[in-house]
Design an enzyme around this catalytic site. Structure first.
Site, PDB file in Angstrom:
ATOM      1  N   LYS A 116      23.729 -28.116  37.026  1.00  0.00           N
ATOM      2  CA  LYS A 116      24.211 -26.916  37.901  1.00  0.00           C
ATOM      3  C   LYS A 116      22.999 -25.960  38.725  1.00  0.00           C
ATOM      4  CE  LYS A 116      28.900 -26.040  36.524  1.00  0.00           C
ATOM      5  NZ  LYS A 116      30.015 -25.210  36.290  1.00  0.00           N
ATOM      6  N   GLY A 164      34.455 -27.281  32.641  1.00  0.00           N
ATOM      7  CA  GLY A 164      35.854 -26.765  32.242  1.00  0.00           C
ATOM      8  C   GLY A 164      35.864 -25.326  31.685  1.00  0.00           C
ATOM      9  N   GLU A 200      24.366 -15.497  37.180  1.00  0.00           N
ATOM     10  CA  GLU A 200      25.062 -15.421  38.744  1.00  0.00           C
ATOM     11  C   GLU A 200      25.402 -14.166  38.677  1.00  0.00           C
ATOM     12  OE1 GLU A 200      27.818 -18.333  39.842  1.00  0.00           O
ATOM     13  OE2 GLU A 200      26.185 -19.744  40.365  1.00  0.00           O
ATOM     14  N   GLU A 287      29.624 -24.982  42.642  1.00  0.00           N
ATOM     15  CA  GLU A 287      29.277 -26.440  42.201  1.00  0.00           C
ATOM     16  C   GLU A 287      29.760 -27.461  42.847  1.00  0.00           C
ATOM     17  OE1 GLU A 287      30.706 -27.856  38.417  1.00  0.00           O
ATOM     18  OE2 GLU A 287      32.860 -27.114  38.760  1.00  0.00           O
ATOM     19  N   ARG A 291      33.269 -36.460  42.265  1.00  0.00           N
ATOM     20  CA  ARG A 291      34.552 -37.498  41.842  1.00  0.00           C
ATOM     21  C   ARG A 291      35.635 -37.047  42.559  1.00  0.00           C
ATOM     22  NH1 ARG A 291      37.269 -33.659  39.099  1.00  0.00           N
ATOM     23  NH2 ARG A 291      35.865 -31.969  38.096  1.00  0.00           N
ATOM     24  N   VAL A 294      41.699 -33.609  40.486  1.00  0.00           N
ATOM     25  CA  VAL A 294      42.934 -33.417  40.206  1.00  0.00           C
ATOM     26  C   VAL A 294      43.867 -33.202  41.112  1.00  0.00           C
ATOM     27  CG1 VAL A 294      44.672 -32.545  38.538  1.00  0.00           C
ATOM     28  CG2 VAL A 294      42.455 -32.706  37.710  1.00  0.00           C
ATOM     29  N   ARG A 337      50.239 -27.951  38.426  1.00  0.00           N
ATOM     30  CA  ARG A 337      50.043 -28.747  37.206  1.00  0.00           C
ATOM     31  C   ARG A 337      51.025 -28.807  36.178  1.00  0.00           C
ATOM     32  NH1 ARG A 337      43.521 -29.170  36.659  1.00  0.00           N
ATOM     33  NH2 ARG A 337      43.047 -28.869  38.799  1.00  0.00           N
TER      34      ARG A 337
HETATM   35  P1  ADP Z   1      33.125 -25.348  35.459  1.00  0.00           P
HETATM   36  O1  ADP Z   1      32.214 -26.455  35.902  1.00  0.00           O
HETATM   37  O2  ADP Z   1      32.954 -25.065  34.007  1.00  0.00           O
HETATM   38  O3  ADP Z   1      34.470 -25.262  35.968  1.00  0.00           O
HETATM   39  P2  ADP Z   1      32.535 -23.377  37.884  1.00  0.00           P
HETATM   40  O4  ADP Z   1      31.086 -22.977  37.992  1.00  0.00           O
HETATM   41  O5  ADP Z   1      33.097 -24.438  38.915  1.00  0.00           O
HETATM   42  O6  ADP Z   1      32.466 -23.957  36.039  1.00  0.00           O
HETATM   43  O7  ADP Z   1      33.420 -22.047  37.534  1.00  0.00           O
HETATM   44  C1  ADP Z   1      34.616 -22.220  37.279  1.00  0.00           C
HETATM   45  C2  ADP Z   1      35.388 -20.883  37.230  1.00  0.00           C
HETATM   46  O8  ADP Z   1      34.757 -19.844  36.847  1.00  0.00           O
HETATM   47  C3  ADP Z   1      35.683 -20.581  38.651  1.00  0.00           C
HETATM   48  O9  ADP Z   1      36.695 -21.527  39.668  1.00  0.00           O
HETATM   49  C4  ADP Z   1      35.827 -18.952  38.898  1.00  0.00           C
HETATM   50  O10 ADP Z   1      37.079 -19.001  38.472  1.00  0.00           O
HETATM   51  C5  ADP Z   1      35.152 -18.694  37.665  1.00  0.00           C
HETATM   52  N1  ADP Z   1      33.438 -18.345  37.988  1.00  0.00           N
HETATM   53  C6  ADP Z   1      32.207 -19.300  38.093  1.00  0.00           C
HETATM   54  N2  ADP Z   1      31.449 -18.575  38.541  1.00  0.00           N
HETATM   55  C7  ADP Z   1      31.672 -17.216  38.955  1.00  0.00           C
HETATM   56  C8  ADP Z   1      31.050 -15.977  39.536  1.00  0.00           C
HETATM   57  N3  ADP Z   1      29.989 -16.078  39.894  1.00  0.00           N
HETATM   58  N4  ADP Z   1      31.692 -14.811  39.479  1.00  0.00           N
HETATM   59  C9  ADP Z   1      33.105 -14.880  38.938  1.00  0.00           C
HETATM   60  N5  ADP Z   1      33.765 -16.020  38.794  1.00  0.00           N
HETATM   61  C10 ADP Z   1      33.044 -17.164  38.495  1.00  0.00           C
END
Ligand code: ADP
Length: 447
Positions: A116, A164, A200, A287, A291, A294, A337
């Site tokens: 990431k 996840g 972040e 991110e 792929r 869902v 889901r």
């Molecule tokens: P993963 O790959 O574990 O799913 P992500 O980076 O896609 O991680 O984040 C998953 C979820 O976590 C996001 O949809 C959001 O709900 C929360 N999230 C991630 N980054 C932030 C952030 N900087 N501030 C608030 N919530 C966040």
């Protein structure tokens, strides 16, 4: 075009891929663990190979067994679905070395987006806006404190190899940093064997908006609009819709064009999803998933395109079958889901489905692999199906969803259906007025 495709997955997504192959006249090979001998994808595939015991690490994640299954059956392509090996660059690399096509981007692109920190750095250079935070990894608590001071609290400590929702911890003030930092590291190490973390700014009321993109070997790239996946529990999506009720045509075009241009610049091939948080009318990249997602059906319902067929065509060397100007969005789609879980605690509920009656009628699509008498094994993800509704407007979509949920009968196990029945009565959901933290707050009210 491929002659025989091996589906390296199980459940509803294995069936989804199988259906696309049947319509394309491609022979299918199902692989399965000993726990899935009676699974629908095994019954419907042209051939099947048992590749190991129930534990995913010895079956669906067992690369040598899957490669052997390809060789025995003469499969010339592998579709990984989502989860399992779908974002494992090593798997893609091994298939490349065996001259078997991987239905997805190159191992190089999977690897680039799999980390990431590298992903964020890469897209930032391509003009995609990112969440403010650390430049790269954060090595210790002192460094974390320094960055937090610059960006302001609350902050989120995230795992570089995350997925996840694991390995993510919030710190609301300096006093919380030390514990959050070590917890994030420990969780990341346990889940991904990599304790690299980054920081972040923690956004307090964002929506989760993601853009579906496609690229081909000629550098053509398109975006297929957005999906709003803001209804989440434990940072995992449970309901998704397209289009987002809060994104304007102009915002869609702007972020879509930036995303498609990045895909073209990267020479990315196949389907991808660029995920953003959206707050105060600004997009912030979190991110990229390399792929099929869902929730891809909501995009299919509003564009009329078959994303799995498109993935297969691109992997076989064909050009994208559409250009940006040809993509038109029609109506609205919502996906729920259906998980075999307690609808309040989300504790998995395995066991035998005693009766099963899915809803039907106009605008209703069910992507599922279960049936009456099916035994849900306790070893895998709890997603057992997806209810996808489409209609001309969001309003009509919601009333159709209500009707469908009323018709849906699954007995013998617990499912998330009662939760959805409750949620669609709620004014915030009806008005599309919810952020990523909404559901957690809603559930904690009556906890
Ligand atoms: P993963 O790959 O574990 O799913 P992500 O980076 O896609 O991680 O984040 C998953 C979820 O976590 C996001 O949809 C959001 O709900 C929360 N999230 C991630 N980054 C932030 C952030 N900087 N501030 C608030 N919530 C966040």
């Amino acid at each position: 075009m491929f002659k025989k495709l091996l589906i390296a997955n199980r459940g509803e997504i294995a069936l989804r891929v199988l259906r696309a192959c049947k319509e394309m006249n491609i022979m299918t090979v199902a692989i399965h663990s000993t726990a899935d001998t009676d699974a629908m994808h095994v019954r419907l595939a042209d051939e099947s190979v048992c590749i190991g015991p129930p534990q995913a690490s010895e079956s669906y994640l067992n690369i040598p067994s899957i490669v052997a299954a390809c060789e025995i059956t003469g499969a010339d392509a592998v579709h990984p679905g989502y989860g399992f090996l779908s974002e494992n660059f090593h798997f893609a690399e091994i298939l490349e070395a065996h001259n078997i096509s991987f239905i997805g981007p190159s191992s190089k692109h999977i690897s680039l987006m799999g980390d990431k920190i590298t992903a964020k750095d890469t897209v930032k250079k391509l003009g995609i806006p990112v969440v403010p935070g650390s430049d790269g990894d954060v090595k210790n608590v002192d460094e974390a404190k320094k960055i937090a001071k610059q960006i302001g609290y609350p902050i989120l400590i995230k795992a570089a190899s995350g997925g996840g929702g694991r390995g993510m911890k919030i710190a609301n003030n300096e006093g919380e940093i030390s514990e959050a930092f070590s917890m994030a590291r420990t969780e990341a190490k346990a889940a991904f064997s990599d304790d690299t973390v980054y920081i972040e700014k923690y956004l307090q009321k964002p929506r989760h908006i993601e853009i579906q993109v496609f690229g081909d070997s000629k550098g053509n790239a398109v975006y297929l609009g957005e999906r709003d996946c803001s209804l989440q529990r434990r940072n995992q999506k449970i309901l998704e819709e397209a289009p987002s009720p809060i994104i304007t045509e102009e915002q869609r075009r702007k972020i879509g064009n930036i995303s498609a241009k990045a895909i073209s610049d990267l020479k990315y091939e196949g389907a991808g999803t660029i995920e953003f948080l959206f707050e105060n009318n600004e997009f912030y990249f979190i991110e990229m998933n390399t792929r099929l997602q869902v929730e891809h059906p909501v995009t299919e319902m509003i564009t009329g395109l078959d994303l799995v067929k498109e993935q297969i065509k691109i992997a076989s060397g064909e050009d994208l079958s559409f250009i940006q100007d040809n993509i038109k969005y029609k109506g609205h789609a919502i996906e729920c889901r259906i998980n075999s879980e307690n609808p309040r605690t989300f504790i998995p509920s395995a066991g035998r489905i005693e009766s099963y009656h899915p809803p039907g009628g106009l605008g209703i699509r069910i992507d599922s692999a279960v049936y009456a008498g099916y035994n849900i094994p306790p070893y895998y993800d709890s997603l057992i199906g997806k209810l996808i509704i489409s209609a001309d407007s969001r309003e009509e979509c919601l009333s159709r969803l209500q009707r469908a949920l009323d018709e849906f009968v699954i007995e013998g196990i617990e499912t998330t259906i009662p939760l959805f029945r409750e949620l669609i009565q709620n004014n915030d959901i009806i008005n599309g007025d919810y952020d990523i933290h909404w559901l957690e707050k809603y559930l904690s009210k009556d906890a």
